[in-house]
Design a protein around this motif. Structure first.
Motif, short mmCIF file in Angstrom:
data_model
loop_
_atom_site.label_atom_id
_atom_site.label_comp_id
_atom_site.label_asym_id
_atom_site.label_seq_id
_atom_site.Cartn_x
_atom_site.Cartn_y
_atom_site.Cartn_z
N CYS A 170 24.32 12.56 54.20
CA CYS A 170 24.44 11.20 54.72
C CYS A 170 25.72 10.58 54.12
CB CYS A 170 23.20 10.37 54.42
SG CYS A 170 23.11 9.67 52.75
N ARG A 172 26.03 8.26 52.00
CA ARG A 172 25.92 8.09 50.55
C ARG A 172 26.06 9.41 49.79
NH1 ARG A 172 23.56 3.05 48.47
NH2 ARG A 172 22.68 1.91 50.21
N CYS A 173 25.74 10.53 50.42
CA CYS A 173 25.96 11.83 49.76
C CYS A 173 27.46 11.99 49.45
CB CYS A 173 25.52 12.99 50.65
SG CYS A 173 23.74 13.12 50.91
N CYS A 245 20.73 12.34 46.12
CA CYS A 245 21.23 11.18 46.89
C CYS A 245 20.19 10.05 46.89
CB CYS A 245 21.54 11.59 48.31
SG CYS A 245 22.02 10.20 49.37
N CYS A 248 19.06 9.93 50.96
CA CYS A 248 18.43 11.05 51.65
C CYS A 248 17.91 12.11 50.70
CB CYS A 248 19.38 11.66 52.68
SG CYS A 248 20.71 12.63 51.98
#
Ligand code: ZN
Ligand code: ZN
Lengths: 279, 132, 279, 132
Positions: A170, A172-173, A245, A248
């Motif tokens: 995602c 944010r990863c 993360c 996710c």
């Protein structure tokens, strides 16, 4: 399965190997949300609309301005002052009257995003600011839907599909912490060449169609574009989903995080020119 | 192992503005560098015929390491950056919003800062864009 | 130099480094001919029109059909049956009323091409057949003008700028002999994904804008695109102009060759389905 | 010089349809091949310790040459092509409308058919498109 007229209308793509009648039926049964009807949203919307997708939601609360027209090619002088979502819906109806369009003149927020976007199979990020990009990624994770994300500034563009397939990362990863305010420019401040948004938005439509039809592989990748460089395109192999993360990862409580997050504050608060623009 | 590595460095997404507005740079770094990433020192003075001391399995003197991406970051900040280092680095890594690509692969797949640079590597620093 | 309104309209691209007021003035003073208002021509025309180019000639003698609408995004159900040049001109007038549009509803031929295209600074090849591609290249050589050439079939596209700069090759430098009839498919026969023509046509507009503004380098190159491949784009370093080229080489009598050539016969005569289509 | 070269071959623009609809192929060819491009023969039988006979300056036996793009064309036509060779080759070269790319460079800049293939080379055959 399809009305006879559709065979004539979509015949040129239905004869493609790996597409065919099944591909066209999948498009007709698919629904897509396009967040942002600006420089990226306009070309994405027009090729999605023309392709025969059944339902498109276009979400934008801005109104059309003269300074948009050099790149936001669904809007015209006649629709200046009209909400972009309505102006885009009008243009799409002319391209393809069979298409169902939901024009949503609302700002996306923690409070409404999950419900609004839950109605669609795939989400396109055609927005122009960091807070909405984090919000969209978190919502795509909660809903378990792919996020086809485009961005463009100056002569450059980027496109990436988040939260896709078994192992896709995602947003944010890749970017667990938001960038500091002063490192983030907008198209208003840094400028943008219209045809660059066109290329990226167009590629967003193409990737979306590939996902729906089943022609998209799942290897995480990022495509970089610079209109002034040779070669202009560069494909990057990306990391997988990260177990740690916050959105996710294992045990992440994503919807709770969405409800609790003020995304504008998370990204450092509103910049001066947002306040001017009444955001 | 040679006593230096030649690299191709690229900046994009606006980061080039911090580096004299130049997107492409060629760079040569010593193969062995201080473990504390200080970029002021010269590498240990190696006699040409002790070159084998830098071969892959040879022991490395205390206080030195093979040149890695973390050292590259420090070198770029100390010697190539023209302004506002906080827009490039944050503590010992890149600031949030920058993606590092080693030979067209996300550095996270290559060991991030600990990736040992090889002769001919291309390292790209790209700032994520938000416009649309 | 520019009306005040233009600063508002084009401000986002005028603040770009290397563009500025001089770039916008160059666009306003430039004229471009787009040959073909189909899958490639529509996106090219749309971004050229929005960018602030002064004059655009659109040359096409076909009429809009239902089977075009999945990819030819300037045409609508309302313009089915109308000549594509007029339908496109109408759409461009909505995007940018200040633009001067010459809509030419004529088939391009040896007899009229040099005169028609002589009125413009740059020529875009957005056509769909080999004979017109050879004709356009020869005419671009005679007129000494760059030819921004796009092509697309199935999931693939190609873009190349011919006859550009000191040493740029023409189409004949690369392909001195036309391919045999049976090796040449059309979009009717082989199919085409709409968003692929979008990407290529959009890139043609972008390259044209770069040439006008002075941002285009002169190294001959070819960009290949395959929507199903990773990486999707590949940049190729091309040969220089060939001294022995029949069109642009030393001592070539290009206009004489144009006058004497039946381009359809040169490319092996009309294929069966051309005859059906009345070409 | 090794006794064979490994190549990556790609077809595009519709040419893949002639090659079992497969765009990417890996191929290993002998370093020395018959000068007449006949692909039925084996390379001259070299003893492992006469390998130096194939080094760059070593004389090559009569009737043999270093493997080049022209030989590759013949090999592809004779061994990989599934149908209608006239859609791929015309006499000793590719048919009109096909562009040959060696490591992302137009083969015309590399000596066309006479380009001597190196281990790891990538050769792309692309048919020019006419649609729009
Ligand atoms: Zn994640
Ligand atoms: Zn020529």
């Amino acid at each position: 399965m399809l009305p006879l007229e559709d065979y004539r209308r979509y015949g040129r793509q239905m004869i493609l190997e790996g597409f065919g009648l099944p591909g066209q039926v999948k498009l007709k049964e698919a629904s897509v949300a396009v967040v942002g009807a600006g420089g990226l949203g306009c070309p994405a919307l027009q090729y999605l609309a023309a392709s025969g997708i059944g339902r498109i939601g276009v979400i934008d609360h801005d109104v059309v301005e003269l300074s948009n027209l050099h790149r936001q090619i669904l809007h015209t002088e006649a629709t200046i002052g009209m909400p972009k979502a309505l102006s885009a819906a009008k243009a799409m109806a002319a391209i393809n009257p069979q298409l169902k369009v939901d024009a949503v003149v609302q700002a996306l927020s923690s409070a409404n995003a999950t419900e609004l976007l839950g109605l669609y199979d795939i989400i396109l990020d055609c927005t122009d600011n960091a807070p909405t990009r984090y919000l969209l990624s978190d919502v795509a994770v909660t809903l378990g839907k792919p996020l086809v994300s485009g961005a463009a500034q100056r002569f450059e563009g980027q496109i990436c599909i988040y939260n896709y397939g078994e192992n896709g990362p995602c947003y944010r990863c890749l970017f667990p912490k938001p960038p500091a305010q002063e490192t983030v420019g907008t198209c208003e401040e840094t400028g943008i060449l219209g045809a660059v948004t066109g290329v990226i938005g167009n590629l967003q439509a193409l990737e979306t169609i590939k996902i729906i039809v089943g022609l998209k592989d799942q290897a995480p990748s990022l495509l970089l574009f610079n209109a002034l460089q040779t070669p202009p395109f560069r494909s990057i192999k990306l990391r997988n989903r990260k177990p740690a993360c916050a959105a996710c990862g294992l045990g992440a409580k994503t919807q709770g995080m969405i409800d609790a997050t003020d995304y504008v504050q998370f990204c450092g608060g509103p910049p001066a020119n947002w306040v001017e623009r009444g955001l | 192992m040679a006593s230096s590595v030649s690299l191709k460095i690229e900046f994009g997404g606006g980061l080039e503005l911090l580096f004299a507005n130049q997107r492409s740079h060629k760079l040569t770094l010593p193969a062995l560098v201080p473990s504390d990433n200080s970029t002021a020192h010269s590498p240990p003075n190696l006699d040409p015929d002790t070159d084998s001391a830098t071969s892959d399995d040879a022991p490395i003197a205390d206080g030195w390491k093979r040149v890695d991406v973390t050292y590259l970051l420090h070198h770029l900040r100390d010697h190539l950056l023209k302004e506002r280092p906080e827009l490039f680095m944050d503590k010992e890594t890149v600031r949030p919003g920058i993606l590092v690509l080693i030979n067209d692969t996300d550095w996270e797949l290559e060991g991030e800062g600990e990736y040992v640079l090889k002769d001919g590597d291309e390292v790209v620093f790209i700032s994520t864009l938000h416009g649309g």
